[in-house]
Design a protein around this motif. Structure first.
Motif, PDB file in Angstrom:
ATOM      1  N   VAL A 188     -29.115   4.084  37.748  1.00  0.00           N
ATOM      2  CA  VAL A 188     -27.904   4.238  37.645  1.00  0.00           C
ATOM      3  C   VAL A 188     -27.945   3.131  36.740  1.00  0.00           C
ATOM      4  CG1 VAL A 188     -26.068   2.925  38.380  1.00  0.00           C
ATOM      5  CG2 VAL A 188     -27.273   4.413  40.218  1.00  0.00           C
ATOM      6  N   GLU A 189     -27.264   3.752  35.310  1.00  0.00           N
ATOM      7  CA  GLU A 189     -27.407   3.407  34.280  1.00  0.00           C
ATOM      8  C   GLU A 189     -25.673   2.065  34.065  1.00  0.00           C
ATOM      9  OE1 GLU A 189     -26.523   5.589  30.232  1.00  0.00           O
ATOM     10  OE2 GLU A 189     -28.375   5.898  30.575  1.00  0.00           O
ATOM     11  N   LYS A 190     -25.823   0.910  33.554  1.00  0.00           N
ATOM     12  CA  LYS A 190     -25.678   0.095  32.768  1.00  0.00           C
ATOM     13  C   LYS A 190     -24.264   0.909  31.959  1.00  0.00           C
ATOM     14  CE  LYS A 190     -24.641  -4.379  30.660  1.00  0.00           C
ATOM     15  NZ  LYS A 190     -25.256  -5.779  31.099  1.00  0.00           N
ATOM     16  N   GLU A 191     -23.045   0.542  32.229  1.00  0.00           N
ATOM     17  CA  GLU A 191     -21.989   0.538  30.894  1.00  0.00           C
ATOM     18  C   GLU A 191     -22.249  -0.144  29.843  1.00  0.00           C
ATOM     19  OE1 GLU A 191     -18.701  -0.216  33.501  1.00  0.00           O
ATOM     20  OE2 GLU A 191     -17.875   2.505  33.395  1.00  0.00           O
ATOM     21  N   GLY A 192     -21.740   0.947  28.964  1.00  0.00           N
ATOM     22  CA  GLY A 192     -21.136   0.668  27.950  1.00  0.00           C
ATOM     23  C   GLY A 192     -22.761   1.191  26.898  1.00  0.00           C
ATOM     24  N   LEU A 193     -22.157   0.448  25.585  1.00  0.00           N
ATOM     25  CA  LEU A 193     -23.440   0.921  24.340  1.00  0.00           C
ATOM     26  C   LEU A 193     -25.054   1.390  24.739  1.00  0.00           C
ATOM     27  CD1 LEU A 193     -23.293   1.442  21.300  1.00  0.00           C
ATOM     28  CD2 LEU A 193     -24.435  -0.593  20.745  1.00  0.00           C
ATOM     29  N   VAL A 194     -25.288   2.156  24.240  1.00  0.00           N
ATOM     30  CA  VAL A 194     -26.499   3.042  24.997  1.00  0.00           C
ATOM     31  C   VAL A 194     -27.582   2.674  23.726  1.00  0.00           C
ATOM     32  CG1 VAL A 194     -28.546   4.767  25.700  1.00  0.00           C
ATOM     33  CG2 VAL A 194     -26.034   4.350  26.581  1.00  0.00           C
ATOM     34  N   ASN A 195     -26.596   3.158  22.532  1.00  0.00           N
ATOM     35  CA  ASN A 195     -27.720   3.439  21.442  1.00  0.00           C
ATOM     36  C   ASN A 195     -26.924   3.538  20.119  1.00  0.00           C
ATOM     37  OD1 ASN A 195     -30.326   3.812  19.552  1.00  0.00           O
ATOM     38  ND2 ASN A 195     -29.896   6.195  20.093  1.00  0.00           N
ATOM     39  N   THR A 196     -27.359   3.083  18.936  1.00  0.00           N
ATOM     40  CA  THR A 196     -26.890   2.890  17.349  1.00  0.00           C
ATOM     41  C   THR A 196     -27.865   3.679  16.803  1.00  0.00           C
ATOM     42  OG1 THR A 196     -24.980   1.317  17.639  1.00  0.00           O
ATOM     43  CG2 THR A 196     -25.846   1.775  15.879  1.00  0.00           C
ATOM     44  N   ILE A 197     -27.035   4.856  15.532  1.00  0.00           N
ATOM     45  CA  ILE A 197     -27.957   6.213  14.740  1.00  0.00           C
ATOM     46  C   ILE A 197     -27.221   5.806  13.426  1.00  0.00           C
ATOM     47  CG2 ILE A 197     -28.798   8.101  14.293  1.00  0.00           C
ATOM     48  CD1 ILE A 197     -27.932   9.211  17.574  1.00  0.00           C
ATOM     49  N   LYS A 198     -28.183   5.380  13.345  1.00  0.00           N
ATOM     50  CA  LYS A 198     -27.627   4.674  11.246  1.00  0.00           C
ATOM     51  C   LYS A 198     -27.759   5.979  10.476  1.00  0.00           C
ATOM     52  CE  LYS A 198     -26.744   0.974   8.594  1.00  0.00           C
ATOM     53  NZ  LYS A 198     -25.756   0.469   9.223  1.00  0.00           N
ATOM     54  N   THR A 199     -27.358   6.597   9.895  1.00  0.00           N
ATOM     55  CA  THR A 199     -26.997   7.987   9.638  1.00  0.00           C
ATOM     56  C   THR A 199     -27.907   7.812   8.013  1.00  0.00           C
ATOM     57  OG1 THR A 199     -24.299   7.441   8.486  1.00  0.00           O
ATOM     58  CG2 THR A 199     -24.736   8.627  10.447  1.00  0.00           C
ATOM     59  N   ASN A 217     -18.588   6.284  13.972  1.00  0.00           N
ATOM     60  CA  ASN A 217     -18.005   4.796  13.803  1.00  0.00           C
ATOM     61  C   ASN A 217     -18.387   4.947  11.405  1.00  0.00           C
ATOM     62  OD1 ASN A 217     -17.146   2.609  14.131  1.00  0.00           O
ATOM     63  ND2 ASN A 217     -18.583   1.289  13.825  1.00  0.00           N
ATOM     64  N   ARG A 218     -17.001   4.703  11.495  1.00  0.00           N
ATOM     65  CA  ARG A 218     -16.902   5.163  10.010  1.00  0.00           C
ATOM     66  C   ARG A 218     -17.364   4.186   9.485  1.00  0.00           C
ATOM     67  NH1 ARG A 218     -13.027   8.422   6.226  1.00  0.00           N
ATOM     68  NH2 ARG A 218     -11.624   7.514   7.727  1.00  0.00           N
ATOM     69  N   GLY A 219     -16.648   2.641   9.988  1.00  0.00           N
ATOM     70  CA  GLY A 219     -17.320   0.948   9.425  1.00  0.00           C
ATOM     71  C   GLY A 219     -18.161   0.244   9.217  1.00  0.00           C
ATOM     72  N   ASP A 220     -18.908   0.955  10.001  1.00  0.00           N
ATOM     73  CA  ASP A 220     -20.934   0.268   9.784  1.00  0.00           C
ATOM     74  C   ASP A 220     -21.481   2.177   9.648  1.00  0.00           C
ATOM     75  OD1 ASP A 220     -21.276   1.660  12.404  1.00  0.00           O
ATOM     76  OD2 ASP A 220     -21.907   0.184  13.486  1.00  0.00           O
ATOM     77  N   LYS A 221     -21.301   3.273   9.257  1.00  0.00           N
ATOM     78  CA  LYS A 221     -21.776   4.472   8.775  1.00  0.00           C
ATOM     79  C   LYS A 221     -22.942   4.962  10.253  1.00  0.00           C
ATOM     80  CE  LYS A 221     -21.184   4.216   3.928  1.00  0.00           C
ATOM     81  NZ  LYS A 221     -19.331   3.599   3.892  1.00  0.00           N
ATOM     82  N   THR A 222     -22.326   4.490  11.589  1.00  0.00           N
ATOM     83  CA  THR A 222     -23.074   5.267  12.404  1.00  0.00           C
ATOM     84  C   THR A 222     -22.531   6.101  13.162  1.00  0.00           C
ATOM     85  OG1 THR A 222     -22.858   3.464  13.633  1.00  0.00           O
ATOM     86  CG2 THR A 222     -24.191   2.659  11.980  1.00  0.00           C
ATOM     87  N   ILE A 223     -23.870   6.468  14.374  1.00  0.00           N
ATOM     88  CA  ILE A 223     -22.981   6.822  15.074  1.00  0.00           C
ATOM     89  C   ILE A 223     -23.468   6.512  16.586  1.00  0.00           C
ATOM     90  CG2 ILE A 223     -23.958   9.033  16.744  1.00  0.00           C
ATOM     91  CD1 ILE A 223     -22.172   9.671  14.301  1.00  0.00           C
ATOM     92  N   LYS A 224     -22.605   6.008  17.206  1.00  0.00           N
ATOM     93  CA  LYS A 224     -22.993   5.308  18.442  1.00  0.00           C
ATOM     94  C   LYS A 224     -22.337   5.559  19.568  1.00  0.00           C
ATOM     95  CE  LYS A 224     -21.078   1.104  16.215  1.00  0.00           C
ATOM     96  NZ  LYS A 224     -22.289   0.123  16.979  1.00  0.00           N
ATOM     97  N   ILE A 225     -23.573   6.046  21.025  1.00  0.00           N
ATOM     98  CA  ILE A 225     -23.873   6.292  22.201  1.00  0.00           C
ATOM     99  C   ILE A 225     -22.925   5.408  22.986  1.00  0.00           C
ATOM    100  CG2 ILE A 225     -25.253   8.119  23.786  1.00  0.00           C
ATOM    101  CD1 ILE A 225     -26.560   9.169  21.477  1.00  0.00           C
ATOM    102  N   PHE A 226     -22.450   5.884  23.882  1.00  0.00           N
ATOM    103  CA  PHE A 226     -21.492   4.879  24.914  1.00  0.00           C
ATOM    104  C   PHE A 226     -22.383   5.651  26.451  1.00  0.00           C
ATOM    105  CE2 PHE A 226     -19.656   3.502  21.544  1.00  0.00           C
ATOM    106  CZ  PHE A 226     -19.637   2.272  21.406  1.00  0.00           C
ATOM    107  N   SER A 227     -22.381   5.039  27.611  1.00  0.00           N
ATOM    108  CA  SER A 227     -22.281   4.961  29.040  1.00  0.00           C
ATOM    109  C   SER A 227     -20.869   4.598  29.179  1.00  0.00           C
ATOM    110  CB  SER A 227     -23.413   4.306  29.672  1.00  0.00           C
ATOM    111  OG  SER A 227     -23.392   5.074  30.931  1.00  0.00           O
TER     112      SER A 227
END
Length: 357
Positions: A95-106, A346-356
């Protein structure tokens, strides 16, 4: 009595998100006579605490166990028949915790416009250029699809046949390419610039959002089928269709960006109601950017500073992003159901954010 246990097997998901309903099936591998009252099920929580749960029977005579794990960690489900454990028991569920899983810097610090899930754990990323970037969900850059000069990929939809349908800002059209970057077709050139895009693969229809309406085209014939909505502020009217999705009943969700609302139409184009209205507080939207529907028919709306989960009738359920720095996001895609995950550009920091969620 061992024979009964040997003809049964557990089948379910190995990973879920905190709070997600778990359904584990009890499959008959061989013919045998068994009744629900002969089956016993027990959950073991990460703390070691156990509790018995009911085994249910559906209309087809198949058995299943449901549960909802509210805390993250490793859970176990034991199922026995006449006191004997059945195959694959105990089943281990993470059972995975809710919230941010990974941030990918483009890789090239791109001006992200859309994100869409592809096969093999791959994410497609558009940046209003003549290329589509590819990343693994782990963050590894895979490569890119280079398209002809003059093409500008905005919103996109990856079809099961491998083709990518996208709104092409460079040519004011709907353009189709394959995974080698070769253009297959281009049609629907209008006076307005195309924005949101969604494909109903069952009927081979592409829905395209423009400033004052949603236009429907048949992908094979390239013919315009119908129009949904008209320009204006009244209910059933639109001012800038930034994104489109379909409910599991194939009704049309129209994200009306300038009016800051989500509207629902039936598949004949008739207005049904406003599902989500304008506002800064939770449960409302301001500067909406994307909408998707998950397998439970829940609706996820991406706004300027937040990601929200709604029921199919527009009732607010929760924030998905918590306090994870969402700023000026564009593009959202459901990338997993077990566990439930979304990817957001997420254009604010030019990333891809993955959420659970």
């Amino acid at each position: 009595m061992r024979e009964v246990a040997d003809c049964l097997q557990l089948k379910g998901m190995g990973n879920v998100t905190q709070g997600q309903t778990i359904v584990v099936k009890v499959i008959k591998t061989n013919e045998c006579e068994i009744h629900a009252n002969q089956l016993k099920a027990t959950w073991t929580q990460p703390t070691g605490e156990t509790n018995k749960t009911q085994v249910d029977e559906d209309d087809n005579g198949d058995f299943f166990v449901t549960g909802k794990c509210t805390n993250p960690g490793i859970y176990k489900l034991d199922v026995s028949a006449n006191g004997e454990p059945i195959k694959q028991s105990p089943m281990v569920i993470n059972v995975e915790k809710e919230g941010l899983v990974n941030t990918i810097k483009t890789r090239h610090q791109e001006n992200i416009r859309d994100v869409f899930k592809c096969e093999d754990d791959c994410l497609l990323v558009s940046c209003s250029k003549n290329e589509i970037l590819m990343y693994k969900q782990s963050g590894e850059y895979i490569g890119n699809l280079t398209l002809p000069q003059g093409v500008e990929v905005y919103r996109m939809y990856k079809m099961k046949n491998g083709n990518i349908v996208f709104s092409d800002w460079g040519n004011n059209s709907i353009t189709i390419c394959n995974m080698n970057g070769q253009l297959i077709n281009s049609f629907g050139k209008e006076e307005m610039i195309p924005h949101g895009i969604h494909v109903d693969e069952a009927s081979n229809i592409v829905y395209v959002g423009f400033t004052s309406s949603v236009l429907l085209y048949n992908i094979d014939s390239e013919q315009k089928i119908m129009s949904i909505g008209t320009w204006g502020n009244q209910e059933g009217q639109v001012r800038g269709v930034i994104d489109i999705s379909l409910t599991n009943q194939r009704n049309v969700l129209v994200l009306d960006s300038c009016n800051n609302r989500l509207q629902l139409f039936d598949n004949e184009g008739r207005f049904i109601k406003v599902l989500v209205r304008a506002g800064d507080e939770n449960g409302k939207v301001m500067k909406p950017r994307g909408v998707v529907v998950d397998q439970d028919d829940n609706i996820i709306i991406l706004s300027e500073h937040k990601i929200q989960l709604f029921s199919s009738d527009g009732n607010f359920i929760k924030r998905i992003d918590k306090e994870d720095g969402i700023k000026d996001p564009w593009g959202i895609s459901i990338i997993s159901y077990h566990p439930r995950r979304v990817a957001v550009g997420n254009r604010g920091d030019k990333t891809i954010k993955i959420f659970s969620y």
